[in-house]
Design a protein around this motif. Structure first.
Motif, mmCIF file in Angstrom:
data_model
loop_
_atom_site.group_PDB
_atom_site.id
_atom_site.type_symbol
_atom_site.label_atom_id
_atom_site.label_comp_id
_atom_site.label_asym_id
_atom_site.label_seq_id
_atom_site.Cartn_x
_atom_site.Cartn_y
_atom_site.Cartn_z
ATOM 1 N N ILE A 167 0.863 -1.199 0.000
ATOM 2 C CA ILE A 167 0.000 0.000 0.000
ATOM 3 C C ILE A 167 0.894 1.242 0.000
ATOM 4 C CG2 ILE A 167 -1.811 1.268 1.260
ATOM 5 C CD1 ILE A 167 -2.261 -1.416 2.805
ATOM 6 N N PRO A 168 0.705 2.158 -0.956
ATOM 7 C CA PRO A 168 1.524 3.377 -0.912
ATOM 8 C C PRO A 168 1.266 4.137 0.392
ATOM 9 C CG PRO A 168 0.170 3.281 -2.913
ATOM 10 C CD PRO A 168 -0.278 2.162 -2.041
ATOM 11 N N ASN B 17 3.379 4.664 -8.933
ATOM 12 C CA ASN B 17 4.216 3.533 -9.360
ATOM 13 C C ASN B 17 3.288 2.344 -9.596
ATOM 14 O OD1 ASN B 17 3.543 2.639 -6.822
ATOM 15 N ND2 ASN B 17 5.497 3.237 -5.919
ATOM 16 N N GLN B 18 3.817 1.139 -9.498
ATOM 17 C CA GLN B 18 2.976 -0.024 -9.840
ATOM 18 C C GLN B 18 1.824 -0.220 -8.867
ATOM 19 O OE1 GLN B 18 6.147 -0.071 -9.166
ATOM 20 N NE2 GLN B 18 6.704 -1.666 -7.697
ATOM 21 N N ASN B 19 1.834 0.475 -7.725
ATOM 22 C CA ASN B 19 0.729 0.351 -6.763
ATOM 23 C C ASN B 19 -0.385 1.355 -7.021
ATOM 24 O OD1 ASN B 19 1.787 -1.718 -5.222
ATOM 25 N ND2 ASN B 19 3.024 -0.320 -3.990
ATOM 26 N N LYS B 20 -0.458 1.877 -8.247
ATOM 27 C CA LYS B 20 -1.341 3.024 -8.477
ATOM 28 C C LYS B 20 -2.831 2.706 -8.403
ATOM 29 C CE LYS B 20 -1.825 3.018 -13.469
ATOM 30 N NZ LYS B 20 -1.876 3.872 -14.628
ATOM 31 N N HIS B 21 -3.182 1.438 -8.573
ATOM 32 C CA HIS B 21 -4.610 1.147 -8.743
ATOM 33 C C HIS B 21 -5.459 1.609 -7.568
ATOM 34 C CE1 HIS B 21 -3.653 -0.801 -12.397
ATOM 35 N NE2 HIS B 21 -2.720 -1.486 -11.781
ATOM 36 N N CYS B 22 -4.923 1.481 -6.356
ATOM 37 C CA CYS B 22 -5.742 1.885 -5.213
ATOM 38 C C CYS B 22 -5.989 3.396 -5.230
ATOM 39 C CB CYS B 22 -5.150 1.409 -3.901
ATOM 40 S SG CYS B 22 -3.507 1.981 -3.600
ATOM 41 N N MET B 23 -5.041 4.173 -5.766
ATOM 42 C CA MET B 23 -5.255 5.631 -5.841
ATOM 43 C C MET B 23 -6.330 5.940 -6.884
ATOM 44 S SD MET B 23 -1.446 7.194 -5.608
ATOM 45 C CE MET B 23 -0.205 6.444 -4.576
ATOM 46 N N GLU B 24 -6.195 5.298 -8.043
ATOM 47 C CA GLU B 24 -7.197 5.532 -9.101
ATOM 48 C C GLU B 24 -8.585 5.149 -8.609
ATOM 49 O OE1 GLU B 24 -6.218 3.641 -12.748
ATOM 50 O OE2 GLU B 24 -4.797 5.194 -13.298
#
Ligand code: UTP
Length: 297
Positions: free
Chosen positions: A27-28, A60-67
């Motif tokens: 998780i970022p 970065n590659q963990n972006k999906h949760c932000m989107e």
């Protein structure tokens, strides 16, 4: 609200977050919640409250949760409404409507300067704001910190670095500015003659530290493009700002407000306590708990 020339903001959120491992493995750190709201949401809100119209988040590659967080979620909304939870449904809707948010990936965490360089195609040739994804600024009852810098930019048409005074023993944690000896200070605004990344206290030119808010002239990209790795082997924004100073004026603005470093464990806990104490539904229990706890410390 008066229209200002800065319309776009960049939020770098692609760092490794090593100070917050193991949580940041998946998780970022920008998505870790302060009470019930991710740090990033407080920062997006500050940008919107300051008059920013478009926001680019560097991920970065963990972006999906932000989107996903800033997107609409029809299924969740429908479920909430079906179970009579309209207030919650409205709340998640409001998050999706907060701002026009765009995303771009920084392929490797090469440093803050490199993260900002990734924003060049989105920014083009206009001044822009930068809000670090883990620095929360709160100016209770006053203008948002970023708004203060945006107004200072319009006053000077020059890059403005948001600063505050730090404990002189702590200069090695921040970018430290060097105020120009010849230019007089105008209110909270001071012209700079230099800036250095994380100097040891003995070498620090002042105790004015860059606190995660900037308004940058587009000329910064010329320097970021050719910037070599500096402190910590990272491409530093501080170094590029320093070189920009040789071509055009750069100012520091002593921001009004309180800063929380949510990327640091203590800063995160302090923010959690302060923000929880501001919530009517939590304050009474928490205040009682803190008072009892204090007796045992
Ligand atoms: P930090 O130095 O606080 O982030 O950068 P970090 O590198 O993740 O921190 P630690 O020391 O490993 O815990 C300030 C902001 O810049 C972003 C970070 O995500 C943070 O919001 N950043 C930093 C990038 O987007 N890319 C980078 O290469 C470095």
């Amino acid at each position: 609200m008066r229209n200002l020339s800065v319309k776009k903001a960049v939020i770098p959120a692609a760092g490794l977050g090593t100070r917050f491992l193991p949580a940041t493995k998946a998780i970022p750190k920008e998505m870790l919640p302060i009470v019930d709201t991710p740090t990033l949401q407080y920062i997006v809100k500050e940008a919107v409250d300051s008059g920013i119209e478009q926001i680019l988040i560097i991920t970065n590659q963990n972006k999906h949760c932000m989107e996903n967080h800033f997107d609409t979620d029809f299924e969740l909304e429908a479920r909430l409404r079906a179970s009579g939870k309209d207030a919650e449904a409205d709340m998640i809707n409001e998050i999706a409507d907060m701002a026009n948010i765009f995303y771009i990936r920084q392929k490797e965490p090469k440093g803050l300067g490199h993260a900002i360089l990734c924003a060049q195609p989105f920014i083009g040739n206009e001044p822009f704001a930068v809000l670090l994804g883990d620095d929360i600024m709160v100016n209770r009852g006053g203008k948002p910190a970023l708004r203060q810098l945006m107004e200072a930019y319009d006053d000077r048409k020059s890059t403005v670095v948001g600063v505050q005074q730090v404990d002189p023993a702590q200069t090695n944690k921040y970018g430290i500015v060097s105020p120009s000896a010849s230019a007089p200070r105008k209110g909270r605004l001071v012209k700079l003659s230099g800036m250095v990344e994380k100097p040891e206290p003995a070498d620090a030119p002042s105790n004015l530290a860059a606190y995660g808010r900037y308004v940058l002239a587009p000329a910064i990209f010329d320097y970021l493009e050719s910037q070599t790795a500096g402190k910590g082997g990272e491409i530093q924004l501080t170094d590029a700002i320093c070189r920009l100073m040789e071509r055009e004026a750069v100012y520091a603005y002593d921001m009004e407000g309180e800063r929380y470093d949510a990327g640091d464990k203590f800063g995160f806990i302090r923010a959690t306590i302060d923000f929880a104490l501001e919530r009517d539904e939590i304050r009474p229990k928490l205040a009682e708990y803190i008072k009892k706890l204090a007796e045992t410390l």
